[in-house]
Design a protein around this motif. Structure first.
Motif, PDB file in Angstrom:
ATOM      1  N   GLY A  11       0.872  -1.194   0.076  1.00 49.74           N
ATOM      2  CA  GLY A  11       0.023  -0.034  -0.044  1.00 49.74           C
ATOM      3  C   GLY A  11       0.750   1.352   0.006  1.00 49.74           C
ATOM      4  N   TRP A  12       2.113   1.252  -0.118  1.00 49.08           N
ATOM      5  CA  TRP A  12       3.039   2.369   0.182  1.00 49.08           C
ATOM      6  C   TRP A  12       2.991   3.305  -1.373  1.00 49.08           C
ATOM      7  CZ3 TRP A  12       7.150   3.563  -3.035  1.00 49.08           C
ATOM      8  CH2 TRP A  12       7.962   4.664  -2.731  1.00 49.08           C
ATOM      9  N   SER A  13       2.864   4.564  -0.708  1.00 54.74           N
ATOM     10  CA  SER A  13       3.186   5.692  -1.776  1.00 54.74           C
ATOM     11  C   SER A  13       4.242   6.715  -1.133  1.00 54.74           C
ATOM     12  CB  SER A  13       1.785   6.237  -2.263  1.00 54.74           C
ATOM     13  OG  SER A  13       2.203   7.569  -2.732  1.00 54.74           O
ATOM     14  N   LEU A  14       4.983   7.110  -2.119  1.00 49.64           N
ATOM     15  CA  LEU A  14       6.021   8.274  -1.492  1.00 49.64           C
ATOM     16  C   LEU A  14       5.028   9.451  -0.927  1.00 49.64           C
ATOM     17  CD1 LEU A  14       8.704   9.146  -1.323  1.00 49.64           C
ATOM     18  CD2 LEU A  14       8.710   9.724  -4.068  1.00 49.64           C
ATOM     19  N   TRP A  15       4.068   9.791  -1.743  1.00 47.18           N
ATOM     20  CA  TRP A  15       3.397  11.125  -1.254  1.00 47.18           C
ATOM     21  C   TRP A  15       2.605  11.023  -0.223  1.00 47.18           C
ATOM     22  CZ3 TRP A  15       5.296  14.561  -4.426  1.00 47.18           C
ATOM     23  CH2 TRP A  15       5.985  13.848  -5.795  1.00 47.18           C
ATOM     24  N   ARG A  16       2.421  11.918   0.620  1.00 43.38           N
ATOM     25  CA  ARG A  16       1.611  12.090   2.034  1.00 43.38           C
ATOM     26  C   ARG A  16       0.184  11.906   1.802  1.00 43.38           C
ATOM     27  NH1 ARG A  16       1.723  17.189   5.653  1.00 43.38           N
ATOM     28  NH2 ARG A  16       0.491  18.035   4.153  1.00 43.38           N
ATOM     29  N   ASP A  17      -0.861  11.161   2.175  1.00 48.89           N
ATOM     30  CA  ASP A  17      -2.233  10.937   2.115  1.00 48.89           C
ATOM     31  C   ASP A  17      -2.434  10.224   0.848  1.00 48.89           C
ATOM     32  OD1 ASP A  17      -2.607  12.558   4.573  1.00 48.89           O
ATOM     33  OD2 ASP A  17      -2.573  14.233   3.495  1.00 48.89           O
ATOM     34  N   MET A  18      -1.420   9.743   0.103  1.00 48.83           N
ATOM     35  CA  MET A  18      -1.930   8.857  -0.818  1.00 48.83           C
ATOM     36  C   MET A  18      -1.483   7.441  -0.826  1.00 48.83           C
ATOM     37  SD  MET A  18      -0.275   9.261  -5.091  1.00 48.83           S
ATOM     38  CE  MET A  18      -0.695  10.878  -5.180  1.00 48.83           C
ATOM     39  N   ASP A  19      -2.100   6.591  -1.148  1.00 49.87           N
ATOM     40  CA  ASP A  19      -1.775   4.954  -0.877  1.00 49.87           C
ATOM     41  C   ASP A  19      -2.233   4.068  -2.222  1.00 49.87           C
ATOM     42  OD1 ASP A  19      -1.649   5.059   2.046  1.00 49.87           O
ATOM     43  OD2 ASP A  19      -3.716   5.767   2.054  1.00 49.87           O
ATOM     44  N   GLN A  20      -1.754   3.003  -2.465  1.00 48.79           N
ATOM     45  CA  GLN A  20      -2.036   2.006  -3.406  1.00 48.79           C
ATOM     46  C   GLN A  20      -3.262   1.429  -2.690  1.00 48.79           C
ATOM     47  OE1 GLN A  20       0.866   0.099  -5.842  1.00 48.79           O
ATOM     48  NE2 GLN A  20       2.359   0.915  -4.481  1.00 48.79           N
ATOM     49  N   VAL A  21      -4.167   1.007  -3.693  1.00 51.24           N
ATOM     50  CA  VAL A  21      -5.072  -0.078  -3.483  1.00 51.24           C
ATOM     51  C   VAL A  21      -4.237  -1.182  -3.438  1.00 51.24           C
ATOM     52  CG1 VAL A  21      -7.192  -1.395  -4.325  1.00 51.24           C
ATOM     53  CG2 VAL A  21      -6.979   1.119  -4.598  1.00 51.24           C
ATOM     54  N   ARG A  22      -4.400  -2.203  -2.455  1.00 56.45           N
ATOM     55  CA  ARG A  22      -3.656  -3.290  -2.264  1.00 56.45           C
ATOM     56  C   ARG A  22      -3.988  -4.435  -3.312  1.00 56.45           C
ATOM     57  NH1 ARG A  22      -1.707  -4.329   3.819  1.00 56.45           N
ATOM     58  NH2 ARG A  22      -1.390  -2.038   4.636  1.00 56.45           N
ATOM     59  N   PRO A  23      -2.953  -5.081  -3.653  1.00 56.63           N
ATOM     60  CA  PRO A  23      -3.275  -6.214  -4.708  1.00 56.63           C
ATOM     61  C   PRO A  23      -4.651  -7.178  -4.074  1.00 56.63           C
ATOM     62  CG  PRO A  23      -0.983  -5.994  -4.416  1.00 56.63           C
ATOM     63  CD  PRO A  23      -1.652  -5.277  -3.534  1.00 56.63           C
ATOM     64  N   GLY A  24      -5.560  -7.741  -4.986  1.00 62.91           N
ATOM     65  CA  GLY A  24      -6.297  -8.410  -4.390  1.00 62.91           C
ATOM     66  C   GLY A  24      -7.579  -7.799  -3.684  1.00 62.91           C
ATOM     67  N   THR A  25      -7.573  -6.400  -3.697  1.00 61.49           N
ATOM     68  CA  THR A  25      -8.606  -5.747  -2.942  1.00 61.49           C
ATOM     69  C   THR A  25      -9.267  -4.859  -3.874  1.00 61.49           C
ATOM     70  OG1 THR A  25      -6.872  -5.686  -1.215  1.00 61.49           O
ATOM     71  CG2 THR A  25      -8.468  -3.891  -1.089  1.00 61.49           C
ATOM     72  N   THR A  26     -10.610  -4.502  -3.263  1.00 61.16           N
ATOM     73  CA  THR A  26     -11.589  -3.739  -3.800  1.00 61.16           C
ATOM     74  C   THR A  26     -11.759  -2.528  -2.599  1.00 61.16           C
ATOM     75  OG1 THR A  26     -13.519  -4.656  -3.027  1.00 61.16           O
ATOM     76  CG2 THR A  26     -12.487  -5.231  -5.027  1.00 61.16           C
ATOM     77  N   LEU A  27     -12.457  -1.510  -3.279  1.00 57.62           N
ATOM     78  CA  LEU A  27     -12.626  -0.210  -2.413  1.00 57.62           C
ATOM     79  C   LEU A  27     -14.017   0.201  -2.811  1.00 57.62           C
ATOM     80  CD1 LEU A  27      -9.637   1.948  -2.021  1.00 57.62           C
ATOM     81  CD2 LEU A  27     -10.451   0.619  -0.290  1.00 57.62           C
ATOM     82  N   THR A  28     -14.897   0.330  -1.833  1.00 58.99           N
ATOM     83  CA  THR A  28     -16.358   0.737  -2.149  1.00 58.99           C
ATOM     84  C   THR A  28     -16.326   2.156  -1.430  1.00 58.99           C
ATOM     85  OG1 THR A  28     -17.231  -1.538  -2.437  1.00 58.99           O
ATOM     86  CG2 THR A  28     -18.578   0.081  -1.975  1.00 58.99           C
ATOM     87  N   VAL A  29     -16.957   3.031  -2.278  1.00 61.84           N
ATOM     88  CA  VAL A  29     -16.798   4.440  -1.961  1.00 61.84           C
ATOM     89  C   VAL A  29     -18.326   4.857  -1.896  1.00 61.84           C
ATOM     90  CG1 VAL A  29     -15.855   6.876  -1.874  1.00 61.84           C
ATOM     91  CG2 VAL A  29     -14.523   4.713  -2.819  1.00 61.84           C
ATOM     92  N   GLU A  30     -18.744   5.365  -0.564  1.00 56.96           N
ATOM     93  CA  GLU A  30     -20.255   5.801  -0.553  1.00 56.96           C
ATOM     94  C   GLU A  30     -20.129   7.119   0.429  1.00 56.96           C
ATOM     95  OE1 GLU A  30     -22.990   2.036  -0.954  1.00 56.96           O
ATOM     96  OE2 GLU A  30     -21.600   1.796   0.887  1.00 56.96           O
ATOM     97  N   ARG A  31     -21.401   7.688   0.462  1.00 61.23           N
ATOM     98  CA  ARG A  31     -21.524   8.680   1.382  1.00 61.23           C
ATOM     99  C   ARG A  31     -21.084   8.506   3.032  1.00 61.23           C
ATOM    100  NH1 ARG A  31     -24.227  13.343  -0.690  1.00 61.23           N
ATOM    101  NH2 ARG A  31     -25.224  12.994  -2.647  1.00 61.23           N
ATOM    102  N   THR A  32     -21.070   7.209   3.157  1.00 58.84           N
ATOM    103  CA  THR A  32     -21.313   6.805   4.483  1.00 58.84           C
ATOM    104  C   THR A  32     -19.658   6.561   4.841  1.00 58.84           C
ATOM    105  OG1 THR A  32     -21.650   4.616   3.930  1.00 58.84           O
ATOM    106  CG2 THR A  32     -23.586   5.975   4.847  1.00 58.84           C
ATOM    107  N   GLY A  33     -18.747   6.345   3.783  1.00 56.42           N
ATOM    108  CA  GLY A  33     -17.349   6.268   3.940  1.00 56.42           C
ATOM    109  C   GLY A  33     -16.874   5.277   2.791  1.00 56.42           C
ATOM    110  N   ILE A  34     -15.420   4.795   3.329  1.00 50.37           N
ATOM    111  CA  ILE A  34     -14.782   3.974   2.273  1.00 50.37           C
ATOM    112  C   ILE A  34     -14.515   2.504   2.935  1.00 50.37           C
ATOM    113  CG2 ILE A  34     -12.612   3.730   1.269  1.00 50.37           C
ATOM    114  CD1 ILE A  34     -12.533   6.761   1.212  1.00 50.37           C
ATOM    115  N   ALA A  35     -14.949   1.449   2.139  1.00 51.33           N
ATOM    116  CA  ALA A  35     -14.924   0.252   2.640  1.00 51.33           C
ATOM    117  C   ALA A  35     -13.962  -0.571   1.923  1.00 51.33           C
ATOM    118  CB  ALA A  35     -16.162  -0.348   2.738  1.00 51.33           C
TER     119      ALA A  35
END
Length: 613
Positions: free
Chosen positions: A194-218
């Motif tokens: 998940g590392w990124s050189l830049w602050r507040d930036m991340d990689q989506v990890r391999p084999g992973t999904t992100l669901t982004v809704e009004r209630t948050g990020i899962a």
């Protein structure tokens, strides 16, 4: 292939400025997708896409939008799906109608049919984003090994994403801050997930999904390496490996544009060449292969601790046996050391990686290939899967309480931190960071009841390579290739093969007393005897002292400006002393340090980061 970018903000109504922003973000990746560009902008979401057309050039344009129950569902996608024909047939049987031949449409309609579980059905390399208006939801996904990159940056009430950091950095809400936390992994090379050189930036990890809704990020992990009992004997295991490789290569040769194989003369790439040449598709015309070499390298080659032989003689034996249409890309030191090439590589990777001529030559190789081919097959991950690296078999590296690639002593892994500014080095606490990451990596591994200490150790090392070392190599390969609009496929990364071989006992992987026993036995008949017997040799590097001389000359020009920001990272006295070493006497770790400093210098100039160190 392609590049994707976008963002969602649930408390904002997008306007013309939002359209301008997504176009700017997308434009940063024009080299990833030279064939077409497109954007999708609605009230709370913007998506952008740059396309490299490989499958159905006329029909696969993106963003691709479908309407379901009166609501829009929009997709931007980077990668290739190798089982799309089977999924297409299944979707047709379930009543879905297609308008194109593209795998993009299969992915979009597959999502409409199966929802977020579509990722578990995919065989391929991919990163994609789907905006589903029905639920006001953004769905992001990355393939099982992180072959295709995907970065995210959190903003108030939403998220910004892109295939590369440069796309996110083009967004007006993203800053360019780099802290000590980012720099630690840059210099440590532990493969921190998940590392990124830049602050507040991340990689989506391999084999992973992100669901982004009004209630948050899962986040959700849909795949990871699982430990299972291996019940096949050695002959059955060899047969299974060969069957999987036959199927994998056959699938990955599908392309509507010119395709080739990268050939180094090692067992991995030679096996891919033999497998590809044996398919019906390749038999209709000579398979195209490419290799990289350095001028006069074969004549002047000197063995070192990790390279016994030059590649060229083995490449010749393969092309003589397989009868490929081969192209040798020969590079001289002036091209390798050229600042414009270095800047192109740093710009492709977004980081000062410091791999010098290994990165520069890879970029130049891919640039030459792109003149004749759009797709290439490469041998990445065979060493991680089958146990090919020298440090898998070096007792000091195997038994060290450290990552084996860092524990192994070579010119590159000598004191890699000596070049750092002393104050910064103290702040980084790199030894502690590496120890912490090593401890984390150990906890991630599951062992079987009854495993002895040797089996546990080798499973740990295999797991570390597949989850940490391999992603670093895949990122390097993706960035260098996509910087010239070349798609590189990695057949050995098929999750079916990795799952199977990961769980074979270490004694099977070395049953003939050598590294990569299973691969050699399964496919050895496809390659010349000399290649079958060859000891593992890593990606080549130039031995020409003129390369070191050129680096020293460029660094001397930087040293003439003692107030340059580079010296907030680099120790000026070390740099000065390094330039005074005769090029033909320069140790490998010092030359590597010169490469790293020049990378940092150009990175600072190109990205103007806010260094909080």
């Amino acid at each position: 292939m392609c590049g994707i970018a976008g963002w969602v903000s649930f408390d904002s109504a997008f306007d013309d400025r939002s359209a301008d922003a997504i176009e700017s973000m997308t434009a940063t990746m024009s080299r990833r997708g030279p064939d077409a560009t497109g954007t999708f902008v609605r009230e709370n979401v913007a998506l952008g896409h740059r396309r490299l057309a490989v499958i159905d050039p006329a029909g696969g344009r993106q963003p691709m939008v479908a309407t379901e129950s009166g609501h829009e569902v929009a997709l931007v996608y980077s990668g290739e799906m190798y089982n799309y024909t089977e999924l297409r047939a299944e979707l047709k049987a379930r009543g879905r109608r297609f308008e194109t031949r593209s795998d993009t449409e299969v992915l979009l309609l597959g999502y409409l049919e199966w929802g977020e579980s579509i990722v578990e059905r995919l065989n391929g390399m991919f990163a994609f984003a789907i905006w589903d208006q029905r639920q006001e939801r953004l769905f992001l996904a990355r393939d099982r090994f992180g072959i295709k990159p995907l970065y995210v940056y959190r903003i108030p009430s939403g998220i910004v994403f892109g295939s590369e950091p440069k796309a996110i950095l083009a967004h007006p809400l993203a800053d360019r801050t780099v802290t000590v936390d980012g720099l630690r992994e840059l210099f440590a090379m532990t493969g921190q997930p998940g590392w990124s050189l830049w602050r507040d930036m991340d990689q989506v990890r391999p084999g992973t999904t992100l669901t982004v809704e009004r209630t948050g990020i899962a986040p959700y992990t849909y795949w990871s390496l699982q430990t299972r009992q291996h019940t096949d004997d050695i002959p059955t295991t060899v047969q299974r490996v060969r069957g999987l490789l036959d199927d994998i290569v056959e699938r990955q040769l599908v392309s509507d544009v010119p395709l080739c194989v990268l050939l180094s003369g090692g067992l991995d790439s030679s096996t891919l060449t033999g497998l590809a040449a044996a398919t019906d598709a390749a038999k209709r015309q000579a398979l195209r292969t490419f290799s990289v070499d350095f001028e006069d390298q074969e004549k002047t080659f000197v063995p070192d601790e990790i390279r016994d032989t030059p590649d060229a003689p083995f490449v010749r034996e393969v092309i003589e046996l397989v009868k490929t249409n081969h192209h040798r890309v020969a590079l001289d030191q002036s091209a390798l050391s050229r600042p414009s090439v270095r800047r192109a590589v740093v710009g492709a990777r977004d980081i000062p990686a410091g791999l010098g001529d290994m990165d520069n030559s890879l970029y130049l190789l891919f640039r030459a290939i792109r003149e004749q081919s759009t797709v290439a097959l490469s041998g990445e991950s065979a060493d991680e899967i089958f146990g090919g690296y020298i440090w898998f078999h070096h007792p000091g590296s195997v038994n060290a309480d450290n990552f084996p690639w860092l524990a192994f002593r070579s010119a590159f892994t000598a004191d890699r931190f000596a070049l750092l500014n002393h104050d910064l080095r103290a702040k980084l606490e790199l030894d502690d960071f590496i120890a912490d990451q090593y401890a984390v990596s150990r906890k991630a591994v599951e062992h079987l009841p009854g495993d002895d200490d040797r089996e546990k150790r080798m499973r740990l090392i295999s797991h570390q390579h597949l989850t940490r070392f391999l992603p670093m190599l895949l990122d390097r390969k993706d960035r260098a290739s996509m910087a010239v609009g070349l798609e590189v496929r990695v057949p050995y990364c098929d999750h079916r093969l990795v799952d199977y071989v990961y769980n074979t006992p270490w004694s099977f992987k070395t049953f003939d007393g050598r590294e990569k026993s299973l691969l050699r036995e399964a496919c050895g008949a496809l390659v010349p005897q000399a290649v079958r017997d060859r000891v593992k040799s890593p990606y080549p590097t130039s031995q020409d002292p003129r390369y070191a001389a050129s680096l020293a000359g460029q660094l001397s020009e930087i040293l003439a400006h003692p107030d340059h920001p580079v010296f907030a990272i680099v120790d000026r006295q070390w740099a000065q002393a390094a330039t005074e070493i005769p090029p033909d006497k320069m140790p490998g770790d010092v030359r590597a340090g010169l490469d790293r400093i020049l990378d940092v210098y150009h990175w600072l100039d190109m990205y103007s980061p806010d260094l909080l160190v």
